[in-house]
Design a protein around this motif. Structure first.
Motif, PDB file in Angstrom:
ATOM      1  N   LEU A   9      -3.695   5.060  33.108  1.00 12.61           N
ATOM      2  CA  LEU A   9      -4.928   5.428  33.814  1.00 12.61           C
ATOM      3  C   LEU A   9      -5.534   4.223  34.536  1.00 12.61           C
ATOM      4  O   LEU A   9      -6.043   4.357  35.653  1.00 12.61           O
ATOM      5  N   THR A  10      -5.456   3.050  33.936  1.00 13.62           N
ATOM      6  CA  THR A  10      -5.956   1.835  34.585  1.00 13.62           C
ATOM      7  C   THR A  10      -5.137   1.526  35.831  1.00 13.62           C
ATOM      8  O   THR A  10      -5.690   1.181  36.882  1.00 13.62           O
ATOM      9  N   TYR A  11      -3.817   1.655  35.745  1.00 13.16           N
ATOM     10  CA  TYR A  11      -2.961   1.440  36.912  1.00 13.16           C
ATOM     11  C   TYR A  11      -3.327   2.401  38.038  1.00 13.16           C
ATOM     12  O   TYR A  11      -3.394   2.010  39.204  1.00 13.16           O
ATOM     13  N   LEU A  12      -3.561   3.667  37.697  1.00 14.30           N
ATOM     14  CA  LEU A  12      -3.936   4.657  38.707  1.00 14.30           C
ATOM     15  C   LEU A  12      -5.243   4.247  39.382  1.00 14.30           C
ATOM     16  O   LEU A  12      -5.365   4.294  40.607  1.00 14.30           O
ATOM     17  N   LYS A  13      -6.201   3.856  38.573  1.00 12.10           N
ATOM     18  CA  LYS A  13      -7.515   3.467  39.091  1.00 12.10           C
ATOM     19  C   LYS A  13      -7.406   2.231  39.988  1.00 12.10           C
ATOM     20  O   LYS A  13      -7.946   2.209  41.092  1.00 12.10           O
ATOM     21  N   GLU A  54       5.283   5.091  34.413  1.00 10.71           N
ATOM     22  CA  GLU A  54       5.291   4.019  33.411  1.00 10.71           C
ATOM     23  C   GLU A  54       6.334   4.404  32.368  1.00 10.71           C
ATOM     24  O   GLU A  54       6.238   5.467  31.745  1.00 10.71           O
ATOM     25  N   ILE A  55       7.342   3.560  32.201  1.00  9.88           N
ATOM     26  CA  ILE A  55       8.449   3.853  31.294  1.00  9.88           C
ATOM     27  C   ILE A  55       8.229   3.141  29.964  1.00  9.88           C
ATOM     28  O   ILE A  55       7.857   1.974  29.935  1.00  9.88           O
ATOM     29  N   LYS A  56       8.486   3.881  28.898  1.00 12.60           N
ATOM     30  CA  LYS A  56       8.401   3.324  27.545  1.00 12.60           C
ATOM     31  C   LYS A  56       9.674   3.676  26.788  1.00 12.60           C
ATOM     32  O   LYS A  56      10.364   4.649  27.089  1.00 12.60           O
ATOM     33  N   ALA A  57       9.963   2.871  25.778  1.00 11.83           N
ATOM     34  CA  ALA A  57      11.044   3.163  24.836  1.00 11.83           C
ATOM     35  C   ALA A  57      10.509   2.732  23.477  1.00 11.83           C
ATOM     36  O   ALA A  57      10.921   1.735  22.906  1.00 11.83           O
ATOM     37  N   CYS A  58       9.542   3.493  22.985  1.00 15.63           N
ATOM     38  CA  CYS A  58       8.841   3.113  21.751  1.00 15.63           C
ATOM     39  C   CYS A  58       8.840   4.282  20.760  1.00 15.63           C
ATOM     40  O   CYS A  58       9.233   5.391  21.095  1.00 15.63           O
ATOM     41  N   GLU A  59       8.384   4.002  19.565  1.00 21.62           N
ATOM     42  CA  GLU A  59       8.384   5.018  18.512  1.00 21.62           C
ATOM     43  C   GLU A  59       7.500   6.218  18.870  1.00 21.62           C
ATOM     44  O   GLU A  59       7.840   7.348  18.599  1.00 21.62           O
ATOM     45  N   ALA A  60       6.351   5.920  19.478  1.00 22.20           N
ATOM     46  CA  ALA A  60       5.424   6.996  19.854  1.00 22.20           C
ATOM     47  C   ALA A  60       4.523   6.506  20.980  1.00 22.20           C
ATOM     48  O   ALA A  60       4.239   5.316  21.087  1.00 22.20           O
ATOM     49  N   ILE A  61       4.087   7.439  21.817  1.00 22.28           N
ATOM     50  CA  ILE A  61       3.105   7.114  22.846  1.00 22.28           C
ATOM     51  C   ILE A  61       1.752   6.975  22.157  1.00 22.28           C
ATOM     52  O   ILE A  61       1.317   7.876  21.445  1.00 22.28           O
ATOM     53  N   LEU A  62       1.127   5.836  22.376  1.00 23.84           N
ATOM     54  CA  LEU A  62      -0.173   5.554  21.776  1.00 23.84           C
ATOM     55  C   LEU A  62      -1.268   5.671  22.834  1.00 23.84           C
ATOM     56  O   LEU A  62      -0.979   5.587  24.034  1.00 23.84           O
ATOM     57  N   PRO A  63      -2.522   5.836  22.393  1.00 28.97           N
ATOM     58  CA  PRO A  63      -3.624   5.894  23.363  1.00 28.97           C
ATOM     59  C   PRO A  63      -3.667   4.679  24.306  1.00 28.97           C
ATOM     60  O   PRO A  63      -4.009   4.826  25.482  1.00 28.97           O
ATOM     61  N   ILE A  64      -3.264   3.508  23.819  1.00 32.00           N
ATOM     62  CA  ILE A  64      -3.252   2.314  24.668  1.00 32.00           C
ATOM     63  C   ILE A  64      -2.276   2.464  25.834  1.00 32.00           C
ATOM     64  O   ILE A  64      -2.529   1.997  26.948  1.00 32.00           O
ATOM     65  N   HIS A  65      -1.165   3.159  25.627  1.00 29.26           N
ATOM     66  CA  HIS A  65      -0.192   3.395  26.692  1.00 29.26           C
ATOM     67  C   HIS A  65      -0.790   4.311  27.757  1.00 29.26           C
ATOM     68  O   HIS A  65      -0.618   4.082  28.956  1.00 29.26           O
ATOM     69  N   GLU A  66      -1.482   5.356  27.312  1.00 20.54           N
ATOM     70  CA  GLU A  66      -2.126   6.278  28.252  1.00 20.54           C
ATOM     71  C   GLU A  66      -3.241   5.563  29.010  1.00 20.54           C
ATOM     72  O   GLU A  66      -3.412   5.767  30.211  1.00 20.54           O
ATOM     73  N   GLY A  67      -3.976   4.691  28.310  1.00 18.85           N
ATOM     74  CA  GLY A  67      -5.030   3.908  28.944  1.00 18.85           C
ATOM     75  C   GLY A  67      -4.465   2.974  30.008  1.00 18.85           C
ATOM     76  O   GLY A  67      -5.050   2.799  31.079  1.00 18.85           O
ATOM     77  N   GLN A  68      -3.327   2.393  29.706  1.00 15.17           N
ATOM     78  CA  GLN A  68      -2.645   1.504  30.654  1.00 15.17           C
ATOM     79  C   GLN A  68      -2.317   2.265  31.939  1.00 15.17           C
ATOM     80  O   GLN A  68      -2.595   1.784  33.041  1.00 15.17           O
TER      81      GLN A  68
END
Length: 135
Positions: free
Chosen positions: A105-109, A89-103
């Motif tokens: 993990l949901t994709y993996l599941k 999962e690629i991001k170009a944001c100020e910081a990785i947020l818990p919602i990004h990590e949740g996203q």
């Protein structure tokens, strides 16, 4: 039982090797471009780098959502899946947020994968923008 242990160990070693290759390719992209571009540019360049390194991948892979026994096309697409084993999962944001990590993990599941990488290219040093998640 002994065979199962070796198979698991072998799979983990293979996943670690793939992960190292992906991170190496991402570092090369970041070294060349630096932070500040759009996610789509990093995705395009990472795909090019994976191709140059002969690393098999699929880009923008559809991810159906299964709900009560029915697969629904909700328009989800995975940025990159490498060797049908690691979701990126690629991001170009100020910081990785818990919602990004949740996203991730949901994709993996939803897809049945065990390993994912969340890569935020908008950082001065790329290793600070990488999160490895195991389901």
């Amino acid at each position: 039982m002994e065979m199962d242990h070796r198979d698991t160990e072998s799979t983990e070693m293979e996943l670690n090797k793939i992960t190292e290759q992906i991170i190496g390719a991402a570092i090369e992209v970041h070294k060349t471009l630096g932070p500040g571009l759009l996610e789509s540019a990093y995705e395009e360049c990472l795909c090019r780098e994976l191709t140059l390194r002969d690393i098999p991948f699929e880009r923008q892979r559809p991810l159906p959502v299964e709900y009560k026994g029915v697969k629904l096309d909700c328009g989800y697409r995975l940025d990159i899946v490498v060797a049908d084993a690691v979701v990126i999962e690629i991001k170009a944001c100020e910081a990785i947020l818990p919602i990004h990590e949740g996203q991730l993990l949901t994709y993996l599941k939803l897809g049945g994968w065990k390993l994912g990488l969340l890569i935020n290219f908008n950082v001065p040093v790329l290793k600070d923008g990488i999160r490895r998640r195991i389901l």
